[in-house]
Motif scaffolding. Structure first.
Motif, short mmCIF file in Angstrom:
data_model
loop_
_atom_site.label_atom_id
_atom_site.label_comp_id
_atom_site.label_asym_id
_atom_site.label_seq_id
_atom_site.Cartn_x
_atom_site.Cartn_y
_atom_site.Cartn_z
N MET A 85 -4.43 -10.02 -3.45
CA MET A 85 -3.87 -8.68 -3.32
C MET A 85 -2.98 -8.63 -2.07
N VAL A 86 -1.73 -8.23 -2.27
CA VAL A 86 -0.75 -8.24 -1.19
C VAL A 86 -0.46 -6.81 -0.76
N TYR A 87 -0.65 -6.53 0.54
CA TYR A 87 -0.40 -5.21 1.11
C TYR A 87 0.94 -5.25 1.85
N PHE A 88 1.95 -4.63 1.25
CA PHE A 88 3.23 -4.46 1.91
C PHE A 88 3.13 -3.19 2.76
N GLN A 89 3.07 -3.34 4.07
CA GLN A 89 2.77 -2.22 4.95
C GLN A 89 4.06 -1.63 5.52
N SER A 90 4.33 -0.37 5.17
CA SER A 90 5.55 0.28 5.61
C SER A 90 5.33 1.78 5.72
N SER A 91 6.05 2.43 6.63
CA SER A 91 6.02 3.88 6.75
C SER A 91 6.86 4.53 5.66
N ASP A 92 7.71 3.75 5.00
CA ASP A 92 8.55 4.24 3.91
C ASP A 92 7.77 4.07 2.61
N PRO A 93 7.45 5.17 1.90
CA PRO A 93 6.63 5.05 0.69
C PRO A 93 7.26 4.20 -0.40
N ARG A 94 8.58 3.99 -0.35
CA ARG A 94 9.22 3.14 -1.35
C ARG A 94 8.79 1.69 -1.21
N TYR A 95 8.38 1.29 -0.01
CA TYR A 95 8.03 -0.11 0.25
C TYR A 95 6.55 -0.31 0.57
N ASN A 96 5.83 0.78 0.78
CA ASN A 96 4.41 0.70 1.10
C ASN A 96 3.64 0.53 -0.21
#
Length: 253
Positions: A126-137
């Motif tokens: 499971m890969v967590y792409f961590q971003s404040s932008d919901p398009r990339y989180n």
């Protein structure tokens, strides 16, 4: 992204962890050197935060247990106060392109562990792409370690198999269009290295004619003598059976 070169991978086991045990806690920190293409894998009870650089391009991973089953979690840091939203999109593309190589390096570097615990070869990643932008989180399932013995690129939940030769062919095909964009922006043929142009994403476009597929491709490159390691030009193309169109041009700041 290329296949793993074992001679370029260095592995360090830290206190509390051996090549065979334990499963939990077992945390992985993968970093790299741009200039030498070397990879550095540190395996320990905690993450090797002393290995983190200002670019925040490390790959963190750990084994966790959910409902009695082991899962491998990956954490990717896409943004922070030093990154603009445009740069976030670039980092997202770079991480997606390079993550298969990172997972291959982790599996290879901890190969003795996988021999002792073969069931973990089929545990979900499971890969967590961590971003404040919901398009990339996002949180995405990237399969299991048993499949990372060949190149797999995952983009927008679609899998594309692209060999190094095919990637080079696409970049060569796009070269005159890239040169034209550079000429229009800089007013002259500014220096860039075609061999260093990287494909950041490939996606098939839905059309009414399935026999004549179209593809959206974006490439990243460095133009001129900008000392920063990040690309400073992103070009989006649509490749069609009878023509190629430049769809977008961005210059990250």
């Amino acid at each position: 992204m290329g296949r793993l070169k074992p001679e370029k991978l260095s592995v360090e086991f830290r206190k509390g962890v051996t090549p065979k045990e334990p499963i939990i806690p077992r945390r992985y920190t993968l970093t790299h050197c741009d200039s030498t293409a070397e990879l550095f894998l540190t395996i320990g009870e905690e993450y090797a935060r002393d290995k983190i650089n200002p670019m925040r391009d490390e790959v963190f991973g750990e084994w966790v247990q959910v409902d009695g089953k082991c899962i491998y979690n990956v954490y990717l840091y896409l943004d922070g106060g030093e990154f603009t939203f445009t740069v976030i999109s670039i980092r997202d593309g770079i991480f997606r392109r390079e993550l298969p190589l990172a997972l291959e390096a982790i599996r290879y570097g901890d190969s003795e562990f996988f021999k002792i615990h073969p069931e973990l070869n089929n545990a979900p990643i499971m890969v967590y792409f961590q971003s404040s932008d919901p398009r990339y989180n996002k949180v995405e399932n990237w399969g299991c370690f048993s499949q990372y013995d060949s190149r797999t690129v995952l983009i927008d939940e679609k899998k594309f198999r692209v060999s190094n030769k095919e990637e080079g062919t696409i970049v060569t095909l796009l070269n005159p269009y890239i040169e034209n964009v550079i000429f229009r922006i800089y007013g002259r043929n500014e220096r860039f290295c075609l061999a260093e142009v990287e494909i950041g994403g490939i996606e098939e476009v839905k059309t009414s004619d399935r026999c004549r597929p179209n593809y959206d491709v974006f490439v990243t490159l460095k133009v001129g003598n900008d000392p920063r390691p990040l690309p400073n030009l992103i070009i989006g193309f649509r490749i069609m059976p009878n023509r190629i169109v430049v769809q977008s041009v961005r210059q990250p700041r």
